[in-house]
Structures are given as C-alpha cells and as structure tokens.
Design an enzyme around this catalytic site. Structure first.
Site, PDB file in Angstrom:
ATOM      1  N   HIS A 231      -8.349   1.096  -4.025  1.00  0.00           N
ATOM      2  CA  HIS A 231      -7.952  -0.202  -3.484  1.00  0.00           C
ATOM      3  C   HIS A 231      -7.263  -0.047  -2.128  1.00  0.00           C
ATOM      4  O   HIS A 231      -7.617  -0.717  -1.152  1.00  0.00           O
ATOM      5  CB  HIS A 231      -7.023  -0.886  -4.487  1.00  0.00           C
ATOM      6  CG  HIS A 231      -6.461  -2.200  -4.047  1.00  0.00           C
ATOM      7  ND1 HIS A 231      -6.958  -3.413  -4.472  1.00  0.00           N
ATOM      8  CD2 HIS A 231      -5.429  -2.500  -3.213  1.00  0.00           C
ATOM      9  CE1 HIS A 231      -6.256  -4.394  -3.920  1.00  0.00           C
ATOM     10  NE2 HIS A 231      -5.317  -3.864  -3.153  1.00  0.00           N
ATOM     11  N   GLU A 232      -6.283   0.850  -2.066  1.00  0.00           N
ATOM     12  CA  GLU A 232      -5.529   1.023  -0.824  1.00  0.00           C
ATOM     13  C   GLU A 232      -6.392   1.606   0.289  1.00  0.00           C
ATOM     14  O   GLU A 232      -6.257   1.237   1.455  1.00  0.00           O
ATOM     15  CB  GLU A 232      -4.300   1.898  -1.071  1.00  0.00           C
ATOM     16  CG  GLU A 232      -3.325   1.368  -2.099  1.00  0.00           C
ATOM     17  CD  GLU A 232      -2.801  -0.021  -1.776  1.00  0.00           C
ATOM     18  OE1 GLU A 232      -2.805  -0.418  -0.601  1.00  0.00           O
ATOM     19  OE2 GLU A 232      -2.390  -0.728  -2.711  1.00  0.00           O
ATOM     20  N   HIS A 235      -8.203  -1.107   2.108  1.00  0.00           N
ATOM     21  CA  HIS A 235      -7.426  -1.707   3.193  1.00  0.00           C
ATOM     22  C   HIS A 235      -7.450  -0.803   4.427  1.00  0.00           C
ATOM     23  O   HIS A 235      -7.609  -1.270   5.557  1.00  0.00           O
ATOM     24  CB  HIS A 235      -5.977  -1.917   2.759  1.00  0.00           C
ATOM     25  CG  HIS A 235      -5.778  -3.010   1.763  1.00  0.00           C
ATOM     26  ND1 HIS A 235      -6.229  -4.293   1.951  1.00  0.00           N
ATOM     27  CD2 HIS A 235      -5.154  -3.005   0.558  1.00  0.00           C
ATOM     28  CE1 HIS A 235      -5.893  -5.039   0.913  1.00  0.00           C
ATOM     29  NE2 HIS A 235      -5.238  -4.280   0.048  1.00  0.00           N
TER      30      HIS A 235
END
Length: 314
Positions: A231-232, A235
C-alpha cells in the site's frame, strides 16, 4: 498509505543512532495501532481526515483539490519534456523498472522492533507478488519488480518510535530517486509514505515508514501479511487512496477504480458508499481493507505508476 501515527519531526542527536550491520544483497498514508501501543503524547498527529487503515491516522500528507490539479499538470509537462529528450515509454507499454530496496530496521536500546532476515526476504516476495498481479486474475501486472539492495539495523529508542524522523531518514537513506527506502519502526500507524512529486524538494526523507509488526509473520491482527508495504509503496509510486476526494468523478485520477466516499474497514463485500457507478474497490491495495482482502492493482493504476515513475523517478 496505511498508517498508525506519524512521529515528531524534531532534530535528532547525530550520535544517538549506531548502525550495527549493513548487508548488500546483490546489487505520507497510515493506519493506527491498538490503544495499548499508541505513542507517547509528544507525537505529532496529522490533521483529521478519512479514517485510516485499521482506525489509524492519515498516511500521506494532505493533497487539496487545487494541488491535485497542479500535480497533474506538472506531471503532464514533465512527461512531455522527458519524451522530447528520449525518456519515454512506448505507447501501451509500462516503465517495467527494477526497484532497489533498502530496509532500515529501527530497534530500541533493548533490541525491541527487530525483524528476522527471513521476514525481510518474505516482505520483498510480497512486493513482487502484489506488483506482479499474482493475487487475482483481475489484477494488473504493473511491470515493477523489487530487489533487496541492503539491510541495516540501528539501536536508537527515539528512532524506533519514529521520533526525529526527518533527521534519521536523512542520515540513513540510501540510493537515488529510484530506490525505495523502507524504515521499520514502532508507531501508531501501519505505514506512512512520501509522494514521488515531492522528491525534488526533499529527497532526504523520500521513502516509506512501516510498522515492523506488519511484515509477514508480524503480530498485528489483520495487517501482518506484508500488504502495508504494498500500500505505502503504491503512494511512493504516485497512487492516491481509492477514496481520494470522496465521491467525485476525479477521485484518485484513475478511471477504472470506482469512486468511493470513504475508506473501507475489514472486507465488506458489496459495499457501495458512492452514488457514482461501481461498487467500492475494497480489494484494491490502495483502500484500507484487511490484508486478506487485498488482491489487486488495476490497469489504470499500473499506467499511472508507470507515468509517475517516468516523470519523477526514472
């Protein structure tokens, strides 16, 4: 991003951190922790926004509607300039880059927060599986692969708790814009990430901070399969949350992720929080679902990551 809670960004004492090992191996979104693991009151808590993953705070810096438009315009201009210089991806293709990963294990003075080499190896394997589209027949192969470039371990109780984070990142970060640095810490978030368009103005803090217990084999219930790093890293590669901007047509700037009004908790099949077409993309890595619920990036997200890589990290 997924997160627990960001830590203060006060200056650190240089001598406080001692690197114990460095092993070359070939070559901001968040979610909150349980109350008994929350950081001390001197932590900086990000502005209120959508509930973060696992009930934790925001895991990226806030992007206003105006800034979002400006970022899109800037990205388009950078892609045009790079294409003129021969730095471009053929139409219909992807950047398909191999990303070196540097893992920084931030332990406290007693050694708490350590992870095994096997956990780190398994985390890299998770990144390759998720970005390779291997968790669902509906998932896109983004073309990105990850290789472990090095591991170092520090004994520093402040850094372990993500205090003085700007300082410790600047002191320990390795590689250029193309290198993913992962700092493993103990904070009130699951993870926090920087965006690629922020690299030029502050390269020293570029990367992702991830709770050490979210790695494969960690102890955080529902968030211990290594998907926080997926997920990170999304980003870090230029993706917004799927609920960016709420129930709007612009949403996350990706046309094949249905708009949603708010983030997801758990894995509620059939959730539909927005009147615009499509059910909430609860299985998308850029929502706030459980690790077991995640299984895909979309082709549109894959294209966006490729463009962001070309514009800011290639």
């Amino acid at each position: 991003m997924r997160s627990f809670i960001t830590r203060p960004r006060a200056l650190a004492v240089l001598l406080a951190g001692t690197a114990l090992t460095f092993s070359p191996l070939g070559g901001q979104a968040t979610a909150k922790l349980p109350v008994d693991k929350l950081p001390s009151a001197d932590c900086f808590v990000p502005p209120a926004g959508s509930a973060a993953k696992g009930g934790r705070g925001a895991d990226t810096r806030e992007i206003s509607v105006a800034e979002q438009k400006a970022i899109e315009a800037r990205t388009a201009q950078r892609l045009k300039e790079r294409s003129a210089r021969g730095i471009a991806v053929p139409k219909g293709a992807l950047a398909a880059a191999s990303i070196p990963v540097y893992v920084h294990v931030m332990r406290d003075a007693a050694g708490n927060g350590d992870v095994t080499d096997a956990q780190i190896t398994n985390q890299i394997a998770v990144l390759n599986k998720t970005y390779g589209g291997q968790e669902s027949s509906q998932a896109a192969n983004t073309g990105f692969t990850f290789s472990l470039a090095g591991v170092d371990r520090f004994n520093n109780s402040n850094w372990h708790k993500d205090k003085q984070s700007s300082t410790y990142r600047k002191q320990t970060r390795k590689g250029g814009a193309n290198a993913l640095n992962i700092w493993l810490v103990d904070f009130a978030y699951l993870g926090i990430a920087t965006f690629p368009w922020d690299y030029d103005r502050n390269p020293g803090i570029d990367g992702i901070r991830v709770h050490f217990d979210s790695l494969p084999g960690g102890s955080i219930a529902n968030y211990n399969l290594g998907e926080t790093a997926t997920h990170e890293a999304g980003h870090w590669l230029g993706l917004y949350h799927t609920f960016q901007g709420g129930c709007t047509s612009t949403n996350d700037e990706v046309s094949d992720t249905p708009a949603q009004s708010s983030s997801t908790n758990g894995c509620p099949e059939g959730r539909d929080s927005c009147s615009l077409p499509g059910l909430d993309p609860i299985h998308n890595y850029m929502d706030y679902s459980y690790d077991t619920c995640y299984n895909q990036f979309t082709p549109g997200q894959s294209t966006r990551m490729s463009n962001m890589w070309t514009a800011y990290r290639a």
